[in-house]
Design a protein around this motif. Structure first.
Motif, PDB file in Angstrom:
ATOM      1  N   TRP A  19     -89.045  48.720  37.929  1.00  0.00           N
ATOM      2  CA  TRP A  19     -88.313  49.219  36.765  1.00  0.00           C
ATOM      3  C   TRP A  19     -87.364  48.136  36.267  1.00  0.00           C
ATOM      4  CZ3 TRP A  19     -88.082  54.119  34.278  1.00  0.00           C
ATOM      5  CH2 TRP A  19     -88.989  55.057  34.781  1.00  0.00           C
ATOM      6  N   ILE A  20     -86.961  48.255  35.014  1.00  0.00           N
ATOM      7  CA  ILE A  20     -85.946  47.373  34.445  1.00  0.00           C
ATOM      8  C   ILE A  20     -84.768  48.239  34.026  1.00  0.00           C
ATOM      9  CG2 ILE A  20     -85.378  45.800  32.550  1.00  0.00           C
ATOM     10  CD1 ILE A  20     -88.304  44.936  32.527  1.00  0.00           C
ATOM     11  N   GLY A  21     -83.581  47.909  34.499  1.00  0.00           N
ATOM     12  CA  GLY A  21     -82.391  48.692  34.171  1.00  0.00           C
ATOM     13  C   GLY A  21     -81.261  48.383  35.130  1.00  0.00           C
ATOM     14  N   ARG A  22     -80.227  49.188  35.056  1.00  0.00           N
ATOM     15  CA  ARG A  22     -79.051  48.982  35.903  1.00  0.00           C
ATOM     16  C   ARG A  22     -79.325  49.506  37.306  1.00  0.00           C
ATOM     17  NH1 ARG A  22     -74.051  47.458  35.148  1.00  0.00           N
ATOM     18  NH2 ARG A  22     -74.375  47.363  32.891  1.00  0.00           N
ATOM     19  N   GLY A  23     -78.882  48.761  38.294  1.00  0.00           N
ATOM     20  CA  GLY A  23     -79.077  49.186  39.677  1.00  0.00           C
ATOM     21  C   GLY A  23     -79.205  48.019  40.647  1.00  0.00           C
ATOM     22  N   ARG A  24     -79.270  46.799  40.101  1.00  0.00           N
ATOM     23  CA  ARG A  24     -79.394  45.611  40.946  1.00  0.00           C
ATOM     24  C   ARG A  24     -78.033  45.244  41.522  1.00  0.00           C
ATOM     25  NH1 ARG A  24     -81.990  40.674  37.933  1.00  0.00           N
ATOM     26  NH2 ARG A  24     -79.974  40.690  36.884  1.00  0.00           N
ATOM     27  N   MET A  25     -77.959  45.091  42.830  1.00  0.00           N
ATOM     28  CA  MET A  25     -76.684  44.772  43.473  1.00  0.00           C
ATOM     29  C   MET A  25     -76.070  43.510  42.884  1.00  0.00           C
ATOM     30  SD  MET A  25     -75.801  44.248  47.541  1.00  0.00           S
ATOM     31  CE  MET A  25     -75.517  42.489  47.734  1.00  0.00           C
ATOM     32  N   ALA A  26     -74.769  43.539  42.668  1.00  0.00           N
ATOM     33  CA  ALA A  26     -74.064  42.354  42.167  1.00  0.00           C
ATOM     34  C   ALA A  26     -74.345  41.158  43.069  1.00  0.00           C
ATOM     35  CB  ALA A  26     -72.568  42.641  42.102  1.00  0.00           C
ATOM     36  N   GLU A  27     -74.327  39.974  42.483  1.00  0.00           N
ATOM     37  CA  GLU A  27     -74.635  38.761  43.238  1.00  0.00           C
ATOM     38  C   GLU A  27     -73.513  38.454  44.237  1.00  0.00           C
ATOM     39  OE1 GLU A  27     -77.577  37.276  43.108  1.00  0.00           O
ATOM     40  OE2 GLU A  27     -78.087  38.870  41.692  1.00  0.00           O
ATOM     41  N   PRO A  28     -73.862  37.859  45.386  1.00  0.00           N
ATOM     42  CA  PRO A  28     -72.855  37.582  46.425  1.00  0.00           C
ATOM     43  C   PRO A  28     -71.634  36.824  45.916  1.00  0.00           C
ATOM     44  CG  PRO A  28     -75.041  37.257  47.323  1.00  0.00           C
ATOM     45  CD  PRO A  28     -75.229  37.525  45.851  1.00  0.00           C
ATOM     46  N   GLU A  29     -71.841  35.813  45.062  1.00  0.00           N
ATOM     47  CA  GLU A  29     -70.695  35.045  44.564  1.00  0.00           C
ATOM     48  C   GLU A  29     -69.818  35.898  43.645  1.00  0.00           C
ATOM     49  OE1 GLU A  29     -74.434  33.623  42.293  1.00  0.00           O
ATOM     50  OE2 GLU A  29     -73.857  34.220  44.329  1.00  0.00           O
ATOM     51  N   ASP A  30     -70.455  36.824  42.906  1.00  0.00           N
ATOM     52  CA  ASP A  30     -69.674  37.702  42.031  1.00  0.00           C
ATOM     53  C   ASP A  30     -68.863  38.711  42.833  1.00  0.00           C
ATOM     54  OD1 ASP A  30     -70.687  36.426  39.781  1.00  0.00           O
ATOM     55  OD2 ASP A  30     -72.384  37.801  39.609  1.00  0.00           O
ATOM     56  N   ILE A  31     -69.445  39.205  43.911  1.00  0.00           N
ATOM     57  CA  ILE A  31     -68.716  40.142  44.781  1.00  0.00           C
ATOM     58  C   ILE A  31     -67.538  39.436  45.433  1.00  0.00           C
ATOM     59  CG2 ILE A  31     -68.859  41.543  46.875  1.00  0.00           C
ATOM     60  CD1 ILE A  31     -71.774  42.138  46.123  1.00  0.00           C
ATOM     61  N   THR A  32     -67.751  38.223  45.902  1.00  0.00           N
ATOM     62  CA  THR A  32     -66.670  37.456  46.533  1.00  0.00           C
ATOM     63  C   THR A  32     -65.554  37.186  45.528  1.00  0.00           C
ATOM     64  OG1 THR A  32     -68.283  36.410  48.002  1.00  0.00           O
ATOM     65  CG2 THR A  32     -66.126  35.362  47.826  1.00  0.00           C
ATOM     66  N   ALA A  33     -65.918  36.827  44.300  1.00  0.00           N
ATOM     67  CA  ALA A  33     -64.910  36.592  43.263  1.00  0.00           C
ATOM     68  C   ALA A  33     -64.169  37.880  42.931  1.00  0.00           C
ATOM     69  CB  ALA A  33     -65.579  36.020  42.012  1.00  0.00           C
ATOM     70  N   PHE A  34     -64.888  38.991  42.899  1.00  0.00           N
ATOM     71  CA  PHE A  34     -64.262  40.291  42.606  1.00  0.00           C
ATOM     72  C   PHE A  34     -63.214  40.614  43.665  1.00  0.00           C
ATOM     73  CE2 PHE A  34     -63.853  44.851  42.975  1.00  0.00           C
ATOM     74  CZ  PHE A  34     -63.881  45.316  41.674  1.00  0.00           C
ATOM     75  N   LEU A  35     -63.558  40.425  44.933  1.00  0.00           N
ATOM     76  CA  LEU A  35     -62.610  40.731  46.008  1.00  0.00           C
ATOM     77  C   LEU A  35     -61.403  39.798  45.963  1.00  0.00           C
ATOM     78  CD1 LEU A  35     -65.057  41.371  48.989  1.00  0.00           C
ATOM     79  CD2 LEU A  35     -63.856  43.061  47.596  1.00  0.00           C
ATOM     80  N   SER A  36     -61.644  38.533  45.641  1.00  0.00           N
ATOM     81  CA  SER A  36     -60.523  37.591  45.516  1.00  0.00           C
ATOM     82  C   SER A  36     -59.581  38.011  44.390  1.00  0.00           C
ATOM     83  CB  SER A  36     -61.049  36.177  45.248  1.00  0.00           C
ATOM     84  OG  SER A  36     -61.785  35.689  46.349  1.00  0.00           O
ATOM     85  N   ALA A  37     -60.150  38.429  43.263  1.00  0.00           N
ATOM     86  CA  ALA A  37     -59.335  38.872  42.130  1.00  0.00           C
ATOM     87  C   ALA A  37     -58.564  40.142  42.477  1.00  0.00           C
ATOM     88  CB  ALA A  37     -60.227  39.107  40.919  1.00  0.00           C
TER      89      ALA A  37
END
Length: 402
Positions: free
Chosen positions: A159-177
């Protein structure tokens, strides 16, 4: 900013579990100490040995494997954690967590933990949009769980749509922020923002208002929330989405905005009054639509209450930010408002051009404070302008803490 932070990484049974290995590595590179907890289904996709090699620590996957008799493992791990991150988070783990089950090591740790919990969902788009999943997410959000939104794109199921886990670098940046936000001077501060126009009716079909879109006020509310403030947004009639983490109260008239703002004001640390409130309203409001007639038609108007002046009179230790929207002599009018209304900061907003003021996505502004020279800003988006405004507010909050 994750240096020395204790992160418990929960890995559950989805194809995105392969990303969790890279995520564990990214967290360690960012300075965190990581302990991995796996569900039985996660081990169908990736082995504990992978995470043991990456973290140089044991992997927890059995509630009853008490390898250290002097400790209760799930309590010890929960107490050790500065934060828990579940990535990927399947629909099943969201249901387990929402209903408070303790079926395995991960869900047991979740019940015992008192630290912040972050969740990075990963599943088929139809599962992600299912009412049951949405309900479970809403329940968890109400308990303080913070979600790292999945991306949209091609999914493993085809399928194409929302549901793909955020990328590891984006998750790490999110937690840092998030950690930056928690350490901010704004963290825990109560900030009130007003936005948009007001509507003053003369009859059920006719209204006096102005062209304010509310964009500046909404950008200010989003910026304050991103810095860790507890934000309440009092919004006039606008069609804008509420920024994440912001409590919104809708009002229509100047009187409703006055009553709401003055009621909330005593407990606030800062007020950013970006709303364009009507200065006048009809003296009488007809219950029926006024019919067309020949000749001129006169409506008698009266002054509305001056909200900003009233806040200035009532001010104790609040930081008070006002706006002066002018088409000419901007600095003079803004400085006059700063002094007359007992403001800490006034944002002079030039209106009347195509690229600034009402309805536009950009603003041409200056920021004035008592006794200082104006800070003249270049043409900025309203999001960028909100950053500059709260940069100016920050020293006032630091002053109050000292």
């Amino acid at each position: 900013m994750l240096e020395g932070r204790h992160v418990v990484l929960g890995v559950t049974g989805g194809i995105a579990a392969y990303k969790s290995a890279a995520l564990a590595s990214k967290l360690i590179q960012a300075g965190a100490e990581v302990k991995v907890v796996m569900t039985a289904h996660a081990e169908k996709f990736i082995t504990p040995l992978t995470f043991q090699a990456l973290t140089r620590d044991v992997v927890y996957d059995d509630t009853f494997a008490e390898k250290e008799p002097e400790k209760v493992a799930h309590i010890d791990v929960a107490d050790w954690a500065d934060l828990i991150l579940i990535a990927p988070a399947t629909a099943d783990i969201l249901a387990e967590a929402a209903t408070g089950h303790a079926r395995d090591m991960l869900t047991t740790i979740l019940l015992a933990a008192r630290c912040p919990v972050y969740v990075a969902p990963a599943m088929n788009v139809n599962m992600y949009e299912h009412p049951a999943v949405k309900s479970n997410m809403h329940t968890l959000e109400n308990r303080g769980v913070r979600f790292i939104e999945p991306g949209a794109g091609y999914l493993a199921c085809g399928w194409i749509g929302r549901g793909r886990m955020a990328e590891p670098e984006d998750i790490t940046a999110f937690l840092s922020a998030e950690y930056d936000r928690d350490q901010s001077v704004f963290s825990g501060k109560k900030v009130l923002v007003t936005a948009g126009p007001t509507h003053e009716y003369s009859d059920p079909a006719r209204v006096f208002t102005n062209p304010s879109s509310g964009k500046m006020g909404f950008a200010a509310a989003a910026e304050a929330a991103s810095r860790g403030a507890d934000v309440t947004l009092v919004a006039g009639p606008v069609q804008l989405e509420t920024p994440p983490g912001v409590e919104r109260i809708n009002v229509t008239t100047a009187e409703e905005m006055y009553e709401t703002v003055t009621r909330l004001y005593p407990v606030m640390d800062a007020v950013c009054k970006a709303a364009a409130v009507s200065d006048y309203r009809p003296v009488t409001v007809s219950p029926d639509k006024t019919k067309k007639q020949d000749g001129t038609f006169t409506i008698e108007m009266e002054r509305t209450k001056d909200i900003l002046a009233e806040l200035g009179r009532q001010k104790t230790n609040q930081v008070l930010i006002g706006f002066a929207a002018e088409s000419s002599n901007l600095e003079d009018y803004a400085r006059s408002k700063l002094e007359k209304k007992n403001l800490d900061i006034v944002v002079g907003n030039l209106i009347g051009s195509d690229h600034a003021g009402f309805q536009s996505d950009t603003n041409e502004m200056m920021i004035l404070q008592g006794g200082g020279e104006p800070q003249k800003l270049p043409l900025l988006t309203k999001t960028e302008a909100a950053v500059r405004i709260f940069d100016a507010v920050e020293p006032f909050l630091k002053r109050d803490e000292s």
